[in-house]
Design a protein around this motif. Structure first.
Motif, PDB file in Angstrom:
ATOM      1  N   VAL A 308     -15.744  35.846   3.104  1.00 55.20           N
ATOM      2  CA  VAL A 308     -14.322  35.751   3.493  1.00 55.20           C
ATOM      3  C   VAL A 308     -13.927  34.332   3.897  1.00 55.20           C
ATOM      4  N   ALA A 309     -14.883  33.405   3.818  1.00 54.14           N
ATOM      5  CA  ALA A 309     -14.626  32.056   4.348  1.00 54.14           C
ATOM      6  C   ALA A 309     -13.474  31.360   3.613  1.00 54.14           C
ATOM      7  N   ASP A 310     -13.498  31.383   2.276  1.00 59.87           N
ATOM      8  CA  ASP A 310     -12.458  30.635   1.543  1.00 59.87           C
ATOM      9  C   ASP A 310     -11.068  31.181   1.867  1.00 59.87           C
ATOM     10  N   GLU A 311     -10.984  32.524   1.879  1.00 57.77           N
ATOM     11  CA  GLU A 311      -9.677  33.150   2.133  1.00 57.77           C
ATOM     12  C   GLU A 311      -9.183  32.795   3.542  1.00 57.77           C
ATOM     13  N   LEU A 312     -10.072  32.909   4.523  1.00 59.09           N
ATOM     14  CA  LEU A 312      -9.657  32.648   5.910  1.00 59.09           C
ATOM     15  C   LEU A 312      -9.285  31.173   6.101  1.00 59.09           C
ATOM     16  N   VAL A 313     -10.087  30.285   5.565  1.00 62.04           N
ATOM     17  CA  VAL A 313      -9.806  28.857   5.742  1.00 62.04           C
ATOM     18  C   VAL A 313      -8.473  28.500   5.084  1.00 62.04           C
ATOM     19  N   GLU A 314      -8.191  29.096   3.945  1.00 57.88           N
ATOM     20  CA  GLU A 314      -6.913  28.813   3.279  1.00 57.88           C
ATOM     21  C   GLU A 314      -5.743  29.340   4.123  1.00 57.88           C
ATOM     22  N   LYS A 315      -5.907  30.534   4.686  1.00 60.36           N
ATOM     23  CA  LYS A 315      -4.847  31.077   5.566  1.00 60.36           C
ATOM     24  C   LYS A 315      -4.640  30.149   6.770  1.00 60.36           C
ATOM     25  N   LEU A 316      -5.749  29.686   7.333  1.00 59.76           N
ATOM     26  CA  LEU A 316      -5.644  28.802   8.506  1.00 59.76           C
ATOM     27  C   LEU A 316      -4.973  27.490   8.131  1.00 59.76           C
ATOM     28  N   ARG A 317      -5.355  26.948   6.978  1.00 57.47           N
ATOM     29  CA  ARG A 317      -4.759  25.674   6.545  1.00 57.47           C
ATOM     30  C   ARG A 317      -3.239  25.819   6.455  1.00 57.47           C
ATOM     31  N   ARG A 318      -2.808  26.942   5.862  1.00 53.07           N
ATOM     32  CA  ARG A 318      -1.355  27.139   5.713  1.00 53.07           C
ATOM     33  C   ARG A 318      -0.703  27.308   7.094  1.00 53.07           C
ATOM     34  N   ALA A 319      -1.371  28.064   7.972  1.00 48.97           N
ATOM     35  CA  ALA A 319      -0.796  28.265   9.318  1.00 48.97           C
ATOM     36  C   ALA A 319      -0.734  26.941  10.079  1.00 48.97           C
ATOM     37  N   TYR A 320      -1.788  26.140   9.987  1.00 50.23           N
ATOM     38  CA  TYR A 320      -1.813  24.849  10.701  1.00 50.23           C
ATOM     39  C   TYR A 320      -0.665  23.960  10.240  1.00 50.23           C
ATOM     40  N   GLU A 321      -0.341  24.053   8.953  1.00 49.53           N
ATOM     41  CA  GLU A 321       0.698  23.154   8.443  1.00 49.53           C
ATOM     42  C   GLU A 321       2.095  23.570   8.903  1.00 49.53           C
ATOM     43  N   THR A 322       2.205  24.754   9.527  1.00 49.44           N
ATOM     44  CA  THR A 322       3.510  25.157  10.074  1.00 49.44           C
ATOM     45  C   THR A 322       3.625  24.828  11.568  1.00 49.44           C
ATOM     46  N   LEU A 323       2.553  24.354  12.190  1.00 51.14           N
ATOM     47  CA  LEU A 323       2.598  24.114  13.646  1.00 51.14           C
ATOM     48  C   LEU A 323       3.527  22.935  13.946  1.00 51.14           C
ATOM     49  N   THR A 324       4.448  23.142  14.870  1.00 48.85           N
ATOM     50  CA  THR A 324       5.345  22.040  15.240  1.00 48.85           C
ATOM     51  C   THR A 324       4.682  21.225  16.341  1.00 48.85           C
ATOM     52  N   ILE A 325       4.557  19.934  16.087  1.00 49.53           N
ATOM     53  CA  ILE A 325       3.903  19.028  17.038  1.00 49.53           C
ATOM     54  C   ILE A 325       4.989  18.144  17.641  1.00 49.53           C
ATOM     55  N   GLY A 326       4.977  17.968  18.956  1.00 53.58           N
ATOM     56  CA  GLY A 326       5.996  17.082  19.529  1.00 53.58           C
ATOM     57  C   GLY A 326       6.106  17.227  21.022  1.00 53.58           C
ATOM     58  N   ASP A 327       7.228  16.755  21.553  1.00 56.21           N
ATOM     59  CA  ASP A 327       7.491  16.784  22.996  1.00 56.21           C
ATOM     60  C   ASP A 327       7.322  18.219  23.496  1.00 56.21           C
ATOM     61  N   PRO A 328       6.398  18.441  24.427  1.00 58.50           N
ATOM     62  CA  PRO A 328       6.124  19.813  24.851  1.00 58.50           C
ATOM     63  C   PRO A 328       7.303  20.479  25.561  1.00 58.50           C
ATOM     64  N   GLY A 329       8.318  19.693  25.911  1.00 59.64           N
ATOM     65  CA  GLY A 329       9.508  20.268  26.544  1.00 59.64           C
ATOM     66  C   GLY A 329      10.527  20.766  25.529  1.00 59.64           C
ATOM     67  N   ASP A 330      10.343  20.425  24.267  1.00 55.95           N
ATOM     68  CA  ASP A 330      11.311  20.849  23.245  1.00 55.95           C
ATOM     69  C   ASP A 330      10.997  22.266  22.780  1.00 55.95           C
ATOM     70  N   SER A 331      12.063  23.071  22.600  1.00 53.60           N
ATOM     71  CA  SER A 331      11.799  24.447  22.186  1.00 53.60           C
ATOM     72  C   SER A 331      11.274  24.445  20.751  1.00 53.60           C
ATOM     73  N   GLY A 332      10.389  25.363  20.483  1.00 58.44           N
ATOM     74  CA  GLY A 332       9.804  25.459  19.143  1.00 58.44           C
ATOM     75  C   GLY A 332       8.536  24.647  18.977  1.00 58.44           C
ATOM     76  N   VAL A 333       8.284  23.699  19.886  1.00 61.87           N
ATOM     77  CA  VAL A 333       7.049  22.909  19.774  1.00 61.87           C
ATOM     78  C   VAL A 333       5.868  23.766  20.233  1.00 61.87           C
ATOM     79  N   LEU A 334       4.789  23.737  19.444  1.00 61.45           N
ATOM     80  CA  LEU A 334       3.598  24.520  19.797  1.00 61.45           C
ATOM     81  C   LEU A 334       2.426  23.627  20.190  1.00 61.45           C
ATOM     82  N   VAL A 335       2.447  22.381  19.741  1.00 55.92           N
ATOM     83  CA  VAL A 335       1.324  21.485  20.036  1.00 55.92           C
ATOM     84  C   VAL A 335       1.873  20.203  20.662  1.00 55.92           C
ATOM     85  N   GLY A 336       1.485  19.965  21.921  1.00 60.80           N
ATOM     86  CA  GLY A 336       1.915  18.762  22.626  1.00 60.80           C
ATOM     87  C   GLY A 336       0.931  17.619  22.384  1.00 60.80           C
ATOM     88  N   PRO A 337       0.993  16.615  23.250  1.00 57.51           N
ATOM     89  CA  PRO A 337       0.158  15.428  23.038  1.00 57.51           C
ATOM     90  C   PRO A 337      -1.274  15.604  23.521  1.00 57.51           C
TER      91      PRO A 337
END
Ligand code: NAD
Length: 508
Positions: A308-337
């Protein structure tokens, strides 16, 4: 908006939060600079304590112990109850300070404050349940029992990434146990420490508690030294890196003091062929990328069945690319500094080492927003596939890197899982009950925390928290962790009118 303006706006919020929690404006000047990872700029400065100041705090706490230990447990619990109420009233102020100092997004920053409220609730109940046992004596007309007494002054040293919750885990229990507490927060997290301490001061005053029961040390590791060496500090509870634990433990042990260590982790999840991959995906993404990988319980290793490794890693890659990175005080941001440049450089060095050990980067690892925040370190969480569990995978790099290795049979997965020096948190994603049970059994996970079908981070306060091996072996927070803050006295009472000796020994 310019970065200077952003820092100025954050400073306004921080000053407002500090004032609301009762921190005097006069305390906000001195030679110890306080930076925010949000912009990387300095917010303000405070006055650090010297080792001499800390020794004075120990004098005062030791003197206060003589009064505090005689206050009945439930009355000590009333102080903690009041503290919890004040923390709840100021949840958003404390959350602001945690966000500004540690860079956590709003829900995680306030979640950390919620942990403080929860442990206060827990400790209030515990204040009426400092139970000792009564055992049957082998001698007629004798009563055998144990009593739990206050221990003495407790020194608490905490890490930057959880600036307030571990303090509350220790302090709420230590206070109901009858112990004064001297706290040295991380040099990076002093503002939330000052606010938390001010609220505890107010709770103490509101309840008419004696003076000198709690103290805050502002400073770096040097300021903490008297806590390690002074025999009047009965227990040192230290949260931080394994490097720190290696320095602290022998010093405290050298004077036969007690220590409670909460050190680094290198937490893994095993994903088996029967796992619900969508559920696993969500559990892994939060545990590995949340808090920008800066939790002791962050998931750093994924041990996936090769089918299941290839399938899971591909799902994770796609999910990671949707993570919003930025000012942790802004709404919608999931990953701060990340906390600072050094942390970022450590991440880059680990990624380079991983590549030289055969790793293939799946996604992430790049610094972002550098043009907007030249002094702050925002990074894309990284996933890297490794051909084996090589040296770099066995280290804790305090950054959002998830190493993926594959396995063929379940015993191999367990061997990989336990094949690192650290032993904090662990998880298995599986629908196979036997695999889940084995993972939780004596031959399964060797960690202090082992979960089934959820990630490695985000523990509740009701269970004992901590880990084995290089994580230090300590347990704090829920279950019977309160006992470490007390001393046990075993008592035998003879009401027989005779003097039979134990084990049938005969004497005069
Ligand atoms: P750190 O070890 O650099 O510092 C932690 C605290 O220890 C700070 O207050 C620091 O001033 C103090 N300190 C450091 N060396 C000392 C010494 N020789 N004597 C006395 N005090 C000393 O850790 P950090 O960078 O602030 O935090 C990250 C680390 O903490 C990671 O390894 C993480 O896994 C760990 N951590 C563990 C837990 C847990 O519960 N197991 C929780 C949070 C963080």
């Amino acid at each position: 908006m310019s970065v200077e303006q952003k820092t100025a706006d954050l400073l306004d919020e921080v000053r407002g939060a500090l004032q609301a929690c009762g921190v005097e404006a006069s305390a906000l000047q001195g030679s110890h600079p306080v930076h925010t990872p949000v912009t990387g700029q300095q917010l303000l400065s405070v006055e650090p304590h010297s080792a001499g100041d800390v020794t004075e705090m120990i004098d005062q706490a030791h003197a206060a112990f003589k009064t505090w230990r005689d206050v009945p447990g439930p009355q000590r619990g009333a102080v903690v109850k009041r503290w919890g109420e004040l923390i709840a009233q100021h949840k958003s102020d404390l959350g602001t300070l945690v966000r500004a100092e540690a860079g956590k997004i709003v829900s995680e920053a306030e979640g950390e404050v919620q942990e403080m409220i929860d442990i206060c609730d827990f400790a209030v109940g515990q204040s009426r349940m400092l139970y000792g046992k009564t055992m049957p004596s082998e001698r007629a007309g004798h009563r055998l029992m144990e009593n739990w007494h206050p221990l003495g002054v407790v020194g608490v040293i905490t890490a930057f990434n959880f600036p307030v919750a571990p303090y509350a885990w220790n302090t709420a229990l230590a206070l109901v146990a009858g112990d004064p507490v001297i706290w040295k927060p991380s040099e990076i997290g002093v503002l939330s420490g000052m606010a938390t301490n001010a609220l505890l001061g107010r709770a103490m005053r509101d309840c008419g508690a004696p003076e000198g029961v709690h103290h805050l040390v502002v400073g770096d590791r040097e300021a903490a030294q008297p806590l390690l060496d002074d025999r009047r500090v009965e227990l040192v509870s230290a949260t931080g890196s394994t490097r720190m634990g290696r320095e602290v433990a022998p010093r405290v042990a050298g004077r036969f003091g007690r220590y409670l260590l909460e050190l680094g982790g290198n937490n893994a999840a095993i994903v088996t062929p029967s796992a619900d991959l969508d559920l696993a995906l969500r559990g892994i993404a939060f545990a590995a990328a949340g808090t920008a990988g800066q939790r002791c319980t962050t998931m750093r290793r994924l041990i996936v069945h090769e089918s299941v490794a290839d399938e899971l890693v591909e799902k994770l890659r796609r999910a990671y690319e949707t993570l919003t990175i930025g000012d942790p005080g802004d709404s919608g941001v999931l990953v701060g500094p990340m906390i600072h440049q050094q942390g970022f450089e450590g991440m880059q060095a680990a990624l380079e080492a991983a590549k030289s050990q055969g790793g293939t980067l799946v996604t992430g690892g790049q610094r972002v927003l550098a043009d907007k925040y030249p002094e702050a370190y925002y990074v894309e969480p990284a996933i890297i596939r490794m051909p084996e569990q090589s040296a770099v995978v066995c280290e804790e790099t305090f950054a959002p890197i998830l190493y993926v290795v594959t396995y063929r049979d379940f015993d191999e997965a367990l061997e990989l899982h336990n094949g690192v020096p650290q032993g904090l948190s662990s998880a298995i994603f599986t629908s196979d009950q036997a695999e889940a049970e084995v993972f939780l059994s004596a031959r399964g996970s060797d960690c202090g925390i082992a979960n089934v079908n959820l990630g490695t981070s985000g523990a509740e306060i009701g269970g004992a928290f901590g880990g084995e091996k290089d994580t230090g072996g300590g347990r704090e927070s829920g279950s019977d962790a309160w006992k470490v803050y007390m001393r046990r006295s075993t008592n035998t009472v003879n009401y027989s009118g005779e003097l039979p000796l134990a084990q049938g020994v005969e004497f005069i």
